[in-house]
Write an enzyme that holds these catalytic residues in place. Structure first.
Site, PDB file in Angstrom:
ATOM      1  N   GLU A   1       8.824  -5.375  -8.501  1.00  0.00           N
ATOM      2  CA  GLU A   1       7.862  -4.354  -7.695  1.00  0.00           C
ATOM      3  C   GLU A   1       7.296  -4.775  -6.617  1.00  0.00           C
ATOM      4  OE1 GLU A   1       9.520  -1.742  -8.519  1.00  0.00           O
ATOM      5  OE2 GLU A   1       7.953  -0.434  -9.727  1.00  0.00           O
TER       6      GLU A   1
ATOM      7  N   THR B   1       8.596   3.006  -0.888  1.00  0.00           N
ATOM      8  CA  THR B   1       6.914   3.106  -1.279  1.00  0.00           C
ATOM      9  C   THR B   1       6.112   2.200  -0.595  1.00  0.00           C
ATOM     10  OG1 THR B   1       8.120   3.161  -3.566  1.00  0.00           O
ATOM     11  CG2 THR B   1       5.708   2.574  -3.505  1.00  0.00           C
TER      12      THR B   1
HETATM   13  N1  HSE Z   1       2.209   4.063  -8.162  1.00  0.00           N
HETATM   14  C1  HSE Z   1       3.054   3.844  -7.273  1.00  0.00           C
HETATM   15  C2  HSE Z   1       2.870   4.711  -5.820  1.00  0.00           C
HETATM   16  C3  HSE Z   1       4.482   4.414  -7.688  1.00  0.00           C
HETATM   17  O1  HSE Z   1       2.479   5.852  -6.037  1.00  0.00           O
HETATM   18  O2  HSE Z   1       3.058   4.099  -4.950  1.00  0.00           O
HETATM   19  C4  HSE Z   1       5.663   4.049  -6.777  1.00  0.00           C
HETATM   20  O3  HSE Z   1       6.581   4.624  -7.367  1.00  0.00           O
END
Ligand code: HSE
Length: 307
Positions: free
Chosen positions: A128, A181
């Site tokens: 991630e 993201t």
């Molecule tokens: N919590 C993260 C965001 C999840 O909202 O950026 C990304 O899938």
């Protein structure tokens, strides 16, 4: 055992009020991976189908997560990984998390389970970090544990599995655009107003209580995001219409799935979740947006071994 074929579930992170801390796993959509031991040290991505993503180990989330595990293992060999992507990259339902979590979960199985699931979350978070610039756990934790998870703390990492009622179903609509993201995190503010914080942590507590108590109305009252959704929703075509359509079709609540652009709704019962999906589809058809829709029960097992 030398080879495993697995299903790696898609996930909905944030679940409206829980930015970076809440997530749930889906059953109806996920990637497939084949992971096999090899004599050659390190990780090789030998096949990647379904999406145009890098296969170099240090540029691939499964490769990076897998290397994080290998660095803490005394295993002297390596692994070959085949990835069959069914989850589109940049869709907001945990595409990178499925690959990262799947890689480390299968490797751990093939090594005789030397690591706990919580430790696998830490390894998968490195994937991630590569994908989004931040090692968030709210997708990889539900992918690995299944069900609903809460990241109570990042330092130290403390993941809590949250029970949830059996009649809870998710509907997800993915407008066919890609939102990275990393980009949708850059537009967020770094501080929040106290009044918004008060509303937000009231809702996080309410959602957790609603899930425990199987109180669907409380779940619905708690599915609000006063901090992130007002900013990110501008990136999503027809967001307000889809959300209000979902609620009028009977959903308990609706919001952005992860960092978007997918929009999710939670409903009591599969029939309502299907009706919500039909309503969402009609709205995108009327405004001319291409989409994918998934209706799914919540996945309790996380990653599963296939035949
Ligand atoms: N919590 C993260 C965001 C999840 O909202 O950026 C990304 O899938």
């Amino acid at each position: 055992m030398e080879t495993l074929k697995i299903f790696c579930p898609a996930t909905i992170a944030n679940v409206s009020c829980g930015f970076d801390v809440l997530g749930l796993a889906l059953d109806a959509v996920g990637d497939e991976m084949v992971v096999r031991k090899s004599a050659k040290k390190g990780i090789s991505i030998t096949k990647l189908e379904g999406q145009n993503l890098p296969t170099e180990t240090h540029l691939n989330v499964a490769g990076v997560a897998g290397m994080a595990l290998l660095e803490q293992s005394d295993y002297q060999g390596g692994f070959e990984i085949e990835i069959y992507k069914k989850i589109k990259a940049g869709s907001g339902i945990g595409s990178s998390a499925a690959s990262s979590a799947g890689a480390v979960w299968a490797m751990n199985e093939l090594l005789g389970k030397p690591f706990t699931t919580a430790k696998l979350v830490e390894f998968a978070m490195e994937g991630e970090r590569l994908a989004s610039g931040v090692a968030h756990a709210d997708n990889v934790a539900p992918a690995l544990f299944g069900g609903f998870t809460l990241v109570r703390s990042y330092h130290p990492l403390d993941i809590v599995e949250i029970p949830f009622p059996s009649e809870l179903f998710a509907t997800v609509i993915h407008p066919q655009i890609e939102v990275k993201t990393a980009d949708s995190r850059k537009i967020l503010k770094t501080s929040i107003r106290l009044q918004d914080g008060i509303k937000q942590w009231g809702n996080v507590g309410g959602l957790i209580a609603g899930l425990f108590l199987e109180d669907y109305a409380l779940i619905g009252r708690s599915l609000h995001d006063h901090i992130v959704e007002p900013i990110r929703s501008i990136l999503i075509p027809g967001f307000d219409d889809i959300k209000s359509g979902a609620l009028s079709a009977g959903a308990l609540g609706s919001g952005i799935s992860g960092s978007g652009p997918s929009i999710f709704a939670l409903s009591q019962g599969e029939e309502t979740a299907q009706n919500v999906g039909e309503t969402m589809k009609k709205i995108y058809q009327d405004i001319g947006v291409d989409y994918d829709v998934h209706v799914s029960k919540i996945n309790r097992e996380g990653i599963k071994i296939l035949d």
